[in-house]
Design a protein around this motif. Structure first.
Motif, PDB file in Angstrom:
ATOM      1  N   ARG A  33       5.392  34.729  70.511  1.00 52.23           N
ATOM      2  CA  ARG A  33       5.852  35.642  69.454  1.00 52.23           C
ATOM      3  C   ARG A  33       4.702  36.526  68.976  1.00 52.23           C
ATOM      4  N   GLU A  55       4.022  39.199  71.681  1.00 50.10           N
ATOM      5  CA  GLU A  55       5.055  40.239  71.701  1.00 50.10           C
ATOM      6  C   GLU A  55       4.929  41.170  70.493  1.00 50.10           C
ATOM      7  N   THR A  59       6.837  44.859  71.859  1.00 50.01           N
ATOM      8  CA  THR A  59       7.933  44.847  72.832  1.00 50.01           C
ATOM      9  C   THR A  59       8.166  43.422  73.297  1.00 50.01           C
ATOM     10  N   PRO A  60       9.419  43.036  73.547  1.00 46.85           N
ATOM     11  CA  PRO A  60       9.682  41.688  74.068  1.00 46.85           C
ATOM     12  C   PRO A  60       9.272  41.575  75.523  1.00 46.85           C
ATOM     13  N   LEU A  61       8.803  40.387  75.886  1.00 42.70           N
ATOM     14  CA  LEU A  61       8.384  40.123  77.262  1.00 42.70           C
ATOM     15  C   LEU A  61       9.318  39.160  77.977  1.00 42.70           C
TER      16      LEU A  61
END
Length: 301
Positions: free
Chosen positions: A39, A42, A47-49
């Motif tokens: 968390r 990111e 951006t989410p991974l």
């Protein structure tokens, strides 16, 4: 931006194992701690991974782009760590020193043989250089200590005198003055003399001791090293003034060495080390052997 190494490590581990549970087990972390690292990573990237479902974990486009680069980072980091470990191992099994060529030629064969009796398997690396080069290598840490001429010292080096060594005249046995038991500097006037470069430190000592009298001598040739000067003398084209320990390279069948007086010129040999940096036991022992060998060599002649 600072690199989040722990976050990248967590990301790569999850991507390669396909689940938080397997990655947490591999990294010896709780799943909560692992989730916190991801968390945080990111959030820093904005951006989410990873895409998480109850059954599996998959990578987002950003995660797919990051994964090979993150793997490369850890591969390079691992290689760097391996190299540092190998260098540390190598440096722990060798002694690196600087030494004047004449001293190295005279003392080091016997000293190294004695050193190996106690430290079998250790490597000894000798930089046989000029006095200024030796000081630079010790100052930079490339050499642990140096055997050199005692002269004006650098502020971060410590110098300990060991022995005084006289300069002698070397000539071919067929040349005038070869049968002399000793000579004054005045008797050298008019003779073709071989001068050794000031870079060695020897020339400076001779010039300082003679003062203006040095201008009355005929310095016909100039070379960089003592061994070159002796080779010219062996050809019977001139005379050379060399340190006593250089007599190891003088062939007694062709060349003779004659003491000089009025004045007697000497050089003081000593040990230089970096201030406030104690030597390791193998280096201390090698230094002790060299000091003892120098004292024996000069007093025996």
């Amino acid at each position: 931006m600072r690199m989040d190494v722990l976050g990248l490590q967590a990301f790569v581990s999850i991507a390669e194992r396909g689940s938080f549970r397997a990655a947490a087990s591999h990294l010896n972390l709780s799943q909560t701690a692992l989730s916190h690292r991801i968390r945080k990573l990111e959030e820093s990237l904005a951006t989410p991974l990873l895409l998480r479902t109850t059954r599996q974990v998959s990578l987002t486009p950003a995660g797919l782009a990051l994964l090979p680069r993150a793997r490369k980072i850890f591969e390079e980091l691992g290689s760097a760590i391996d190299e540092v470990r190998a260098d540390a191992k190598d440096s722990g099994e060798q002694v690196v020193m600087g030494c004047l060529p004449t001293v190295a030629m005279h003392c080091m064969p016997g000293v190294i043989a004695e050193f190996e009796k106690r430290y079998d398997g250790f490597r000894v690396r000798v930089h046989d250089n000029s006095a200024s080069e030796i000081a630079s290598k010790v100052q930079s840490g490339e050499a642990e200590f140096g055997v050199t001429i005692v002269a004006a010292n650098r502020w971060d080096l410590e110098l300990k005198p060991v022995v005084k060594e006289p300069f002698l005249l070397v000539c071919h046995s067929s040349m005038p003055l070869a049968q002399s038991e000793s000579l004054t500097w005045a008797q050298l006037q008019g003779l073709p003399l071989v001068r050794i470069s000031a870079e060695t430190g020897n020339r400076i000592l001779i010039d300082d001791a003679l003062g203006s009298r040095r201008e009355t001598l005929t310095w016909r040739y100039e070379v960089q090293r003592v061994i070159t000067a002796v080779s010219l003398v062996r050809s019977a084209i001139g005379y050379a003034i060399v340190p006593q320990l250089a007599l190891d390279i003088v062939d007694a069948g062709e060349l003779v060495a004659i003491p000089l007086r009025s004045p007697t010129v000497t050089r003081t040999l000593g040990i230089i080390t970096r201030k406030n940096l104690p030597l390791k036991p193998p280096a201390r022992y090698l230094l002790k052997l060299i000091s003892e060998a120098l004292k024996r060599s000069v007093s025996a002649r």
